[in-house]
Scaffold this active site. Structure first.
Site: not given
Length: 151
Positions: A105, A99, A69, A64, A96, A89, A17
């Protein structure tokens, strides 16, 4: 038990980030020689910064928030990403966030070694598995894929 081969030369996704990009670049510079042995993939802005600092080619996907992402997530699902280093962060909401959550995940779903801070990234990079092939356990999702869907 199912396994997925992680080769000696790994595809390493590098993501950060905005407020963590300098931290990631500093970490990369500290581990430059080891990282140059692998194929680096990064979101666009991060990838440009890495190329400038290291002078090595970096495969880039979109930024991203613009879909990068999700592109990395697709690469994870396809078995094309072997390690994820994602300095996110925790103190600032991202436009997002959904995302980012999906990317993290998928890393867990597909059992991809993943670091979200320098200490964990150090542990992964210093692991003996980084210098050899590794057979990662791969969950069998056939029951899920073949489940009956109710009308």
């Amino acid at each position: 038990m199912n396994y997925r081969n992680i080769p000696i030369k790994k595809n390493i996704a590098l993501v950060a980030h905005d407020h963590k990009k300098d931290d990631l670049i500093a970490w990369i510079q500290e581990h430059e020689e080891e990282l140059k042995k692998h194929h680096l993939i990064a979101t666009q802005t991060t990838g440009k910064k890495i190329e400038e600092k290291l002078g090595v080619g970096v495969q880039t996907v979109m930024s991203g928030p613009l879909g990068g992402d999700q592109q990395l997530g697709a690469m994870i699902a396809a078995g094309e990403i072997h390690v994820i280093i994602f300095f996110w962060d925790p103190m600032e909401a991202q436009p997002h966030d959904s995302d980012v959550k999906a990317l993290l995940r998928l890393g867990v779903v597909w059992n991809v070694p993943m670091a979200c801070c320098p200490a964990t990234a150090d542990f992964i990079l210093k692991s003996p598995y980084m210098k050899e092939e590794y057979q990662a356990i791969q969950a069998d999702y056939n029951t899920y894929l073949n489940r009956k869907i109710k009308d």
